[in-house]
Each structure stands twice: as structure tokens, then as C-alpha cells.
Scaffold this motif. Sequence first.
Motif, PDB file in Angstrom:
ATOM      1  N   SER A   1       4.081   5.777  -5.502  1.00  0.00           N
ATOM      2  CA  SER A   1       4.066   5.887  -6.961  1.00  0.00           C
ATOM      3  C   SER A   1       3.153   7.024  -7.403  1.00  0.00           C
ATOM      4  CB  SER A   1       3.625   4.567  -7.603  1.00  0.00           C
ATOM      5  OG  SER A   1       2.266   4.341  -7.382  1.00  0.00           O
ATOM      6  N   TYR A   2       2.049   7.173  -6.708  1.00  0.00           N
ATOM      7  CA  TYR A   2       1.100   8.238  -7.048  1.00  0.00           C
ATOM      8  C   TYR A   2       1.648   9.603  -6.648  1.00  0.00           C
ATOM      9  CZ  TYR A   2      -3.274  10.766  -7.478  1.00  0.00           C
ATOM     10  OH  TYR A   2      -4.234  11.659  -7.832  1.00  0.00           O
TER      11      TYR A   2
ATOM     12  N   GLY B   1      -0.402   5.169  -9.980  1.00  0.00           N
ATOM     13  CA  GLY B   1      -0.843   4.349  -8.853  1.00  0.00           C
ATOM     14  C   GLY B   1      -1.587   3.083  -9.224  1.00  0.00           C
ATOM     15  N   SER B   2      -1.768   2.812 -10.511  1.00  0.00           N
ATOM     16  CA  SER B   2      -2.460   1.585 -10.908  1.00  0.00           C
ATOM     17  C   SER B   2      -1.451   0.451 -11.063  1.00  0.00           C
ATOM     18  CB  SER B   2      -3.256   1.788 -12.192  1.00  0.00           C
ATOM     19  OG  SER B   2      -2.399   2.071 -13.255  1.00  0.00           O
ATOM     20  N   ILE B   3      -1.975  -0.742 -11.083  1.00  0.00           N
ATOM     21  CA  ILE B   3      -1.127  -1.931 -11.153  1.00  0.00           C
ATOM     22  C   ILE B   3      -0.781  -2.228 -12.612  1.00  0.00           C
ATOM     23  CG2 ILE B   3      -2.933  -3.685 -11.322  1.00  0.00           C
ATOM     24  CD1 ILE B   3       0.000  -3.917  -8.983  1.00  0.00           C
TER      25      ILE B   3
ATOM     26  N   PHE C   1       3.777  -0.815  -9.653  1.00  0.00           N
ATOM     27  CA  PHE C   1       2.813   0.279  -9.703  1.00  0.00           C
ATOM     28  C   PHE C   1       3.292   1.324 -10.702  1.00  0.00           C
ATOM     29  CE2 PHE C   1       1.960  -1.423  -5.462  1.00  0.00           C
ATOM     30  CZ  PHE C   1       0.590  -1.590  -5.559  1.00  0.00           C
TER      31      PHE C   1
ATOM     32  N   HIS D   1       0.833  -1.212   0.000  1.00  0.00           N
ATOM     33  CA  HIS D   1       0.000   0.000   0.000  1.00  0.00           C
ATOM     34  C   HIS D   1       0.869   1.264   0.000  1.00  0.00           C
ATOM     35  CE1 HIS D   1      -3.735  -2.104   0.248  1.00  0.00           C
ATOM     36  NE2 HIS D   1      -3.402  -2.708   1.371  1.00  0.00           N
TER      37      HIS D   1
ATOM     38  N   LYS E   1      -6.952  -0.504  -9.862  1.00  0.00           N
ATOM     39  CA  LYS E   1      -6.393   0.376  -8.846  1.00  0.00           C
ATOM     40  C   LYS E   1      -5.453  -0.355  -7.884  1.00  0.00           C
ATOM     41  CE  LYS E   1      -7.940   4.177 -10.257  1.00  0.00           C
ATOM     42  NZ  LYS E   1      -7.006   5.153 -10.760  1.00  0.00           N
ATOM     43  N   GLY E   2      -5.168  -1.617  -8.108  1.00  0.00           N
ATOM     44  CA  GLY E   2      -4.160  -2.312  -7.335  1.00  0.00           C
ATOM     45  C   GLY E   2      -4.598  -2.763  -5.961  1.00  0.00           C
TER      46      GLY E   2
ATOM     47  N   SER F   1       7.209   5.126 -11.210  1.00  0.00           N
ATOM     48  CA  SER F   1       6.849   3.741 -10.952  1.00  0.00           C
ATOM     49  C   SER F   1       7.570   3.250  -9.701  1.00  0.00           C
ATOM     50  CB  SER F   1       7.200   2.860 -12.152  1.00  0.00           C
ATOM     51  OG  SER F   1       8.565   2.961 -12.441  1.00  0.00           O
TER      52      SER F   1
ATOM     53  N   GLN G   1       2.260   1.845  -3.445  1.00  0.00           N
ATOM     54  CA  GLN G   1       1.244   2.409  -4.324  1.00  0.00           C
ATOM     55  C   GLN G   1       1.072   3.905  -4.065  1.00  0.00           C
ATOM     56  OE1 GLN G   1      -2.751   0.919  -3.840  1.00  0.00           O
ATOM     57  NE2 GLN G   1      -3.251   1.382  -5.962  1.00  0.00           N
ATOM     58  N   SER G   2       1.042   4.299  -2.806  1.00  0.00           N
ATOM     59  CA  SER G   2       0.876   5.728  -2.503  1.00  0.00           C
ATOM     60  C   SER G   2       2.109   6.526  -2.939  1.00  0.00           C
ATOM     61  CB  SER G   2       0.592   5.935  -1.022  1.00  0.00           C
ATOM     62  OG  SER G   2       1.730   5.629  -0.246  1.00  0.00           O
TER      63      SER G   2
END
Length: 132
Positions: A46-47, A100-102, A96, A40, A125-126, A52, A43-44
Motif C-alpha cells: 500500500s505504501y 500505509g496506515s490502518i 491499509f 505486513h 501505523k498498523g 489502498s 502494508q508495504s
Amino acid sequence: MLLVLMAVGMSASLVVASVAPLEKKREEDRFFALLEQDIHYAQSQSYSLSTSVILVFRDHKPGYEVMYGVTRAGYARPMPESITLNASSNLREVYFTPNGSIRQPGTMRFSTSSGERTVTVHLGKGRVVVSK
């Protein structure tokens, strides 16, 4: 007196022997909770960083690494000795994209002392699901 000392020693050894598997299970549960949190967090990151972020399990290392982009290493986490990533896993990394997507969905299968556990990464959305 010696008989009492022997009885206390035997009961203490039984308690220690019964606690060892419980401690191993707790260590494995802590690892999977940390793995889920790291996924998690990746992912945050990467956004928020617009780059990536990849969480990679390597063959020669017992654990995983988090990479920012393709070249910049983030941090590494060790894996308990009682856990191994199965060869039947169709996923060895969680990638990611900058939004933020997989990039690739799949399932990682782990052998533990209490059986198999899976980490499933869903497309889009992963969303990540860790089996218990």
C-alpha cells in the motif's frame, strides 16, 4: 511370528495416532505465520504503490483475499479446515490506506483445534500482534 507382527502393527498405529494432532497444530501455526507476513506485505504494498490494499475474510470462503484498491484482486489464501473466524470478531478485513496506515483497528478471533487465537491490528501505523 504373528504375535510379533501384531505388536509392531499396534505400536505403529499408536505412533500415527499421536502424530496427527501435532501435524494439525503445525499446519495452524504455519497459517498464522503466513497471515502475519501477508498483512505486513499488504502494508508495504500500500505504501510503495500508493494505493489502498485490503486483506478480506469473506463469509462464504474459507480463507482470505488480498485486494489492491477496491476492485483489483490480488491473491487468495485458503484457511485450514480446523480454523474458523469467530462471529465475535469485530474485524473482518485489514484495510491499509495509500500511506500505509490502518483504516480500522480491531481484533480478529479464530477458533483452532487448540483453542482461540487472536490477531490484533493497532491504530496508527498498523502494528499487528498474533497471539500464540
